[in-house]
Scaffold this active site. Structure first.
Site, PDB file in Angstrom:
ATOM      1  N   SER A   1     110.407 112.069 -85.321  1.00 47.51           N
ATOM      2  CA  SER A   1     110.282 112.341 -86.624  1.00 47.51           C
ATOM      3  C   SER A   1     109.804 114.061 -86.852  1.00 47.51           C
ATOM      4  CB  SER A   1     108.874 111.369 -87.493  1.00 47.51           C
ATOM      5  OG  SER A   1     108.912 111.361 -88.444  1.00 47.51           O
TER       6      SER A   1
ATOM      7  N   ASP B   1     117.810 104.014 -91.712  1.00 47.60           N
ATOM      8  CA  ASP B   1     115.918 104.654 -91.795  1.00 47.60           C
ATOM      9  C   ASP B   1     115.156 104.900 -92.610  1.00 47.60           C
ATOM     10  OD1 ASP B   1     114.153 106.146 -91.909  1.00 47.60           O
ATOM     11  OD2 ASP B   1     115.100 107.973 -89.926  1.00 47.60           O
TER      12      ASP B   1
ATOM     13  N   HIS C   1     113.689 103.761 -89.032  1.00 49.12           N
ATOM     14  CA  HIS C   1     113.065 104.725 -88.059  1.00 49.12           C
ATOM     15  C   HIS C   1     112.516 104.746 -87.440  1.00 49.12           C
ATOM     16  CE1 HIS C   1     111.698 108.601 -88.785  1.00 49.12           C
ATOM     17  NE2 HIS C   1     109.960 108.816 -88.522  1.00 49.12           N
TER      18      HIS C   1
END
Length: 809
Positions: free
Chosen positions: A675, A748, A782
């Site tokens: 991330s 995601d 994610h």
């Protein structure tokens, strides 16, 4: 589309811009390969049993132990999914998509330490949630199947479970299990009846139009928004529910009409329900929590006695983190009163840019809600939360993002004395965090524990030696604190609940370097510690791996830290410096003092992680995990003003720390992160030549695609275009001259980290002649959930590092 297929027919999409060896694709175009697995010792780390959870009964007599399965397979993760208004749901059974579930539960008697098996539970338990009744006699369990969510009831005294109702629950918000305080039953959402499922069609009836008419309406970058009329119809269909009361004895009863509910809570005296309902018009620009919402007080027959608030569509909030809606918000019951509402209300139009001495006001209003609301306190910051022992002792927290300041007030609802400031502090300052109060259960009410003006506090106990959790007795009148207990080496011990306030006995969770976390009872009166559980080591083959908390400084003197993992049997003199992986996540601070503080404990159980790179210690690598990457903006400066410069200093310091210890070969160091850590990695490769290669997972690389702010940045691209360009590795892709492995979930769900972010950076690097590999994991969000996806991720990472970091003979 992969659901139900065999493993060897499920393919990943990946692209590579360089000819790679050892099983990597050689084409520059997208290719498909089967899921791959790393070596068995890494597979065993992935398949190790997760740590069990524990929930203390309200009376402190019993502990509910919950066990969780290892990772689901791709068949589960590839189940049908709908993305609606910022939510992802499984339409087959009306649950949260890819929900984590409990696979086994059992009871443990605190006094005797005896484990009690619960009879009658489903043989294939997949509990989305389990909730104690206030009197501790029952446990409600929300059990999911492929087509429904069922409500089950556990009788604690007989240790017997049964199907409570055949009525299916609607768990698209997660399981709502709202017990009455008298423990006679609970309220939950059930499936609405009589609705017609919208027909799915690809033939449009007209264009989708959004329009701006001069009204300022900035918005951060959101995922999974409604996009058309069909999405609106699906949102109505799946999120509309019926509130139903399930009595422990007797027949269930529907309460009120069917509607799109997103909140229900029972007043402490069980006379009223506080209900929230989402209203139209919906928006294609913001998620559901910005949609219009009406909050009402119902009687137990489902009739509206009082409308508390009617919040309009909130699509025009400022993007500042301290911005809030106008009108009543954070509406709840005062926990110590029979039926008294409390809420906060902004006095600055909800806009932190407006100068105001008072930002928020907190009000209360008792039943029957006909009198004018009474102001409890004026706040110079934003209201956080409230916790009461009684009407004369109410704690109210407020905080402000911009200066990281927090205040705690002692408020008297009777108005006999003015609010008293208990403390004011920077919430970034972990070393001086006084902690959070313990609560006690009385007649189903969770109340602040208070004895002769004193409360009990617990906190992480962060210090230069690492985290050392504590229990303090704090005097609200004198503001003096007495230390009752603190975690002691060689263990890391944390309070998990107050069992008996009079005897000062607590439920604790304790672990050591080689000892997994277990539950204990600690009695502070007689200084005894009693074990309740004994958990075997989940991955014994990793026990030789060493872990050490190291500290070092960067060139400007800022203190930093990391956890150093070394292979089992490693000898520095014999084996010499190792190829090293640094894994990090940048964090922003307003002060160097806060940025330098250490987190974690050297006495925590060494559970080797597959999500972080710790598993690479089994493959001959040194690992600097959780390496601090502070980005500091002192005073009027903002952290991102010098993001790149500070990032490079951080990287230099981490490499030097490993080299100074003699364990790191500074010419063979990789950087990685997930991330914002992926964003960090790409930037580091673009703006320095410190690292030989990088691994970037599920990142964002072009900040012009998040123009109204990103991470903790409150400025827009129009405020400072140079900042956005300077911090975007996409615009510096021509300078990424080290090999970069990028991995991204193809589905995601995180705001800003669209899969397109990785695809575009890969295309840029490829087009400019750089070396990169992009792996898109089907169906993954994610964070990656499927066992096949995680194992393939580890295979990719290990092979990449072996290729570009280890010596090639």
């Amino acid at each position: 589309m992969f659901q139900g297929l065999r493993l060897n027919t499920i393919a990943l999409t990946l692209t590579a811009s360089a000819a790679l060896t050892g099983g990597f694709a050689v084409q520059a175009n997208p290719v498909k390969i089967d899921y791959q697995e790393p070596v068995q010792e890494i597979v065993d780390i992935v398949d190790a049993a997760p740590s069990p959870g524990g929930s203390l009964s309200p009376d402190g007599d019993m502990l509910l132990i919950s066990n969780y399965p290892a990772l689901p397979d791709i068949t589960d993760v590839a189940a049908d999914q709908l993305k609606l208004a910022g939510r992802r749901i499984n339409p087959a059974n009306y649950t949260v998509s890819q929900a984590r579930y409990i696979s086994a539960i059992e009871l443990l008697d605190i006094a005797s330490g005896e484990k009690i098996e619960i009879d009658g539970l489903p043989s294939d338990l997949k509990a989305l949630g389990a909730s104690w009744s206030p009197n501790g006699d029952f446990i409600a369990v929300a059990q999911q199947t492929e087509t429904t969510v069922q409500l089950w009831l556990v009788d604690v005294n007989s240790a017997q479970a049964k199907l409570w109702s055949g009525t299916a629950l609607n768990a698209v918000w997660g399981p709502q299990l709202e017990w009455r305080h008298d423990s006679s039953g609970l309220y939950s959402y059930t499936l609405a009846e009589g609705l017609t499922k919208p027909a799915l069609t690809t033939v449009p009836t007209g264009p989708v139009i959004t329009e701006s008419a001069g009204r300022t309406a900035p918005g951060r970058t959101y995922q999974d928004l409604l996009q058309n009329k069909q999405d609106e119809a699906l949102f109505d269909y799946y999120f509309t529910s019926q509130i139903t009361f399930f009595p422990v004895t007797g027949e269930e009863q529907d309460i009120g009409p069917q509607a799109l509910y997103n909140g229900v809570s029972v007043s402490p005296d069980d006379s009223y329900l506080l209900v929230s309902e989402i209203k139209r018009p919906y928006s294609y620009a913001v998620p559901y929590y910005r949609f219009p919402e009406t909050t009402m007080v119902w009687n137990t027959a489902g009739e509206t006695d009082y409308t508390v608030a009617q919040q309009p569509l909130a699509d025009d909030l400022p993007i500042a983190f301290d911005a809030v809606v106008q009108g009543r918000r954070s509406i709840s019951w005062r926990n110590d009163a029979d039926a008294t509402l409390v809420w906060a209300q902004a006095t600055d139009m909800g806009d932190p840019a407006v100068d105001a001495e008072t930002r928020d006001q907190v009000f209360q209003q008792p039943a029957p809600f006909t009198a004018e609301p009474q102001k409890l306190v004026d706040l110079s910051k934003r209201y956080g939360r409230m916790l009461a022992a009684d009407e004369e002792h109410i704690l109210v927290w407020e905080r402000w993002w911009a200066d990281r300041d927090e205040k705690l007030w002692l408020v008297d609802a009777t108005g006999e004395y003015e609010p008293k400031l208990v403390w004011e502090r920077s919430w970034e300052d972990r070393y001086n965090d006084p902690g959070q109060p313990f609560t006690v259960q009385e007649n189903g009410r969770s109340l602040l524990y208070l004895n002769d003006g004193k409360i009990l506090l617990t906190g992480t106990g962060a210090s230069a030696e690492g985290d050392r959790p504590f229990i303090d007795r704090y005097d609200l009148n004198t503001k003096g604190s007495e230390r009752l207990w603190r975690s002691q080496a060689p263990y890391f011990e944390r309070p998990r609940g107050l069992i008996n306030a009079d005897q000062l006995s607590f439920l604790m969770q304790r672990e050591g370097v080689n000892d997994p976390a277990d539950f204990f009872v600690r009695d502070l009166d007689d200084n005894t510690l009693t074990a309740l559980t004994e958990t075997p080591h989940p991955m014994p083959h990793t026990q030789g791996i060493s872990r050490e908390l190291i500290t070092y400084t960067r060139e400007d003197g800022l203190a930093m830290s990391a956890e150093l993992y070394l292979p089992a049997g490693y000898d520095k003199e014999r084996d010499g410096p190792l190829p090293t992986v640094v894994w990090a996540y940048p964090r922003e601070y307003k002060s160097s003092a806060a940025a330098a503080q250490i987190s974690g404990s050297p006495y925590e159980f060494v559970r080797i992680s597959y999500w972080a790179p710790q598993y690479l210690a089994t493959q001959g690598y040194a690992v600097l995990d959780s390496a601090t990457m502070p980005i500091v903006g002192e005073g009027d400066a903002r952290p991102n003003d010098t993001f790149i410069e500070q990032l490079v200093m951080n990287g230099k310091a981490a490499i030097k720390a490993g080299a100074d210890l003699g364990v790191t070969d500074p010419e063979r160091v990789a950087l990685g992160g997930h991330s914002y850590g992926a964003f960090m990695t790409a930037n580091m490769l673009a703006h320095s030549d410190l690292f030989k290669t990088g691994i970037a997972r599920s990142g964002a690389y072009n900040r012009s695609l998040t123009p109204f702010g990103f991470q903790r940045e409150e400025r827009t691209v129009w405020d400072d275009a140079d900042l956005y360009i300077g911090m975007s590795p996409f615009f510096h892709a021509h300078k990424i001259n080290e090999p970069l492995l990028m991995i991204h979930g193809a589905n995601d769900n995180n705001s800003g980290t669209f899969p397109m972010q990785s695809e575009r950076l890969y295309q840029a690097i490829k087009g400019l002649g750089g070396t990169s590999r992009l792996v898109m994991l089907p169906h993954e969000s994610h964070g990656y959930r499927a066992r096949e996806s995680v194992l393939h991720m580890l295979w990719e990472q290990t092979r990449w590092l072996d290729l570009y970091l280890k010596d090639q003979d």
